[in-house]
Scaffold this active site. Structure first.
Site, PDB file in Angstrom:
ATOM      1  CG  ASP A 263     -11.217  86.979  65.865  1.00  0.00           C
ATOM      2  OD1 ASP A 263     -11.646  85.815  65.866  1.00  0.00           O
ATOM      3  OD2 ASP A 263     -11.745  87.883  65.190  1.00  0.00           O
TER       4      ASP A 263
ATOM      5  CD  GLU B  54     -11.887  85.059  62.004  1.00  0.00           C
ATOM      6  OE1 GLU B  54     -11.356  85.452  63.062  1.00  0.00           O
ATOM      7  OE2 GLU B  54     -13.089  84.733  61.933  1.00  0.00           O
TER       8      GLU B  54
ATOM      9  CG  HIS C  33     -12.597  82.278  66.023  1.00  0.00           C
ATOM     10  ND1 HIS C  33     -12.835  82.971  64.851  1.00  0.00           N
ATOM     11  CD2 HIS C  33     -12.660  80.965  65.708  1.00  0.00           C
ATOM     12  CE1 HIS C  33     -13.026  82.093  63.869  1.00  0.00           C
ATOM     13  NE2 HIS C  33     -12.934  80.866  64.360  1.00  0.00           N
TER      14      HIS C  33
ATOM     15  CG  HIS D 233     -10.824  89.560  61.002  1.00  0.00           C
ATOM     16  ND1 HIS D 233     -11.921  90.302  60.670  1.00  0.00           N
ATOM     17  CD2 HIS D 233     -11.150  88.873  62.136  1.00  0.00           C
ATOM     18  CE1 HIS D 233     -12.883  90.057  61.547  1.00  0.00           C
ATOM     19  NE2 HIS D 233     -12.446  89.206  62.451  1.00  0.00           N
TER      20      HIS D 233
ATOM     21  CG  HIS E  27     -15.528  88.471  59.258  1.00  0.00           C
ATOM     22  ND1 HIS E  27     -14.264  87.950  59.330  1.00  0.00           N
ATOM     23  CD2 HIS E  27     -16.067  88.251  60.480  1.00  0.00           C
ATOM     24  CE1 HIS E  27     -14.056  87.435  60.527  1.00  0.00           C
ATOM     25  NE2 HIS E  27     -15.134  87.610  61.248  1.00  0.00           N
TER      26      HIS E  27
ATOM     27  CD  GLU F 299     -14.831  90.735  64.123  1.00  0.00           C
ATOM     28  OE1 GLU F 299     -14.037  90.187  64.917  1.00  0.00           O
ATOM     29  OE2 GLU F 299     -15.417  90.122  63.222  1.00  0.00           O
TER      30      GLU F 299
END
Ligand SMILES: [Zn+2]
Length: 292
Positions: A35, A37, A87, A131, A143, A161
């Site tokens: 990912d 972030e 991502h 994240h 998020h 996630e």
């Protein structure tokens, strides 16, 4: 007789050595989901989005962290490595800068989403650039899957996630052995899957963060991935018990209304729905539909 026995023992010993030498090298197949972030240095949404002025820099740093993970996997003896670009567009990692020892999966496809490409032939999963879940204090760009979902709760456990992706890996009996990202997701993943190797490349301070240098982060990721893979037997696949109950809390009641149109789904509140199944693959497919 004694001499015959000792000759026989020597012959058997040499035969055993020869057999050991003929055995194929140990297979170690590694799945790396990347990912953005949680990449070192990154702090703002602009830096994660195609078209943002600093996006080219951060997609390169994302690629370099993937490369650090590949290097660590090779240090530990990996024989096959698959990298999943996980991502946004799933087209961030720069293919020509990625180490050639790995295959790269780009674009979105089926319900496995950030884990697309995983199956039972893999031995371990590595998460890079992660994240924390929505609502986490002092977490960088927190998020859960999208900005329209506030909570993803599986069998009563609020998942980030990485926790959801760990459950997908667990469905295929593959353990997660390493995660890098900000300090908050490092804490959250360990609460869910146990004390795996983690590297916190930054620590959130409200909307700001204190960062490690990208080069230092990459050095630690390489060492951490190698350590996680060398200790493979300690990693247990994350497998919540059946029957599975998935609760989704959206940020808008219209999204809950739409997610409740799927047969078998219960509307549990103004912004929430719940879905129960005995096969975890049904839960995975439902989640894909519900968040469309
Ligand atoms: Zn992302």
């Amino acid at each position: 007789m004694k001499r015959t026995l000792s000759i026989l023992a020597a012959v058997l010993f040499i035969a055993a050595l020869a057999a050991a030498g003929e055995q194929p090298a140990r297979k170690l197949k590694v799945f790396i989901s990347v990912d953005m972030e949680g990449v070192s240095g990154l702090i703002h949404w602009d830096e994660t989005a195609q078209g943002g002025p600093d996006y080219p820099l951060f997609r390169r740093l994302m690629t370099e962290e993937a490369n650090a993970a590949i290097a660590g996997a090779l240090d530990a003896g990996a024989t096959e490595i698959v990298v999943r670009d996980a991502h946004d567009s799933a087209r961030n990692i720069l293919p020509d800068l990625l180490r050639p020892e790995a295959r790269l999966i780009r674009e979105w496809n089926g319900p496995l989403s950030m884990m697309e490409g995983i199956d039972r032939t893999f031995d371990a999963v590595v998460f890079i650039g992660n994240h924390a879940r929505a609502g986490t204090p002092n977490a960088v760009l927190k998020h859960t899957m999208s900005l329209s979902l506030y909570d993803l709760i599986l069998n009563g456990v609020r998942l980030p996630e990485a926790g959801w992706n760990a459950a997908i890996a667990g469905y295929f009996d593959v353990p997660v052995v390493f995660l890098s990202g900000d300090a908050a997701i490092c804490r959250q993943i360990r609460e869910i899957v146990g004390p795996i190797e983690t590297v916190a490349v930054k620590e959130g301070m409200g909307p700001a963060a204190s960062m490690l240098h990208p080069a230092r982060s990459q050095e630690l990721i390489r060492k951490g991935v190698a350590a996680g893979l060398r200790d493979l037997k300690a990693g247990k696949p994350y497998k919540p018990a059946a029957p599975y109950k998935l609760e989704l809390v959206f940020t808008d009641e219209n999204l809950a209304r739409r997610a409740s149109l799927i047969p078998g789904v219960e509307r549990t509140g103004e912004r929430s729905v719940a879905f129960t199944a005995s096969d975890f693959m049904d839960i995975i497919k439902y989640f894909r539909l519900a968040r469309m």
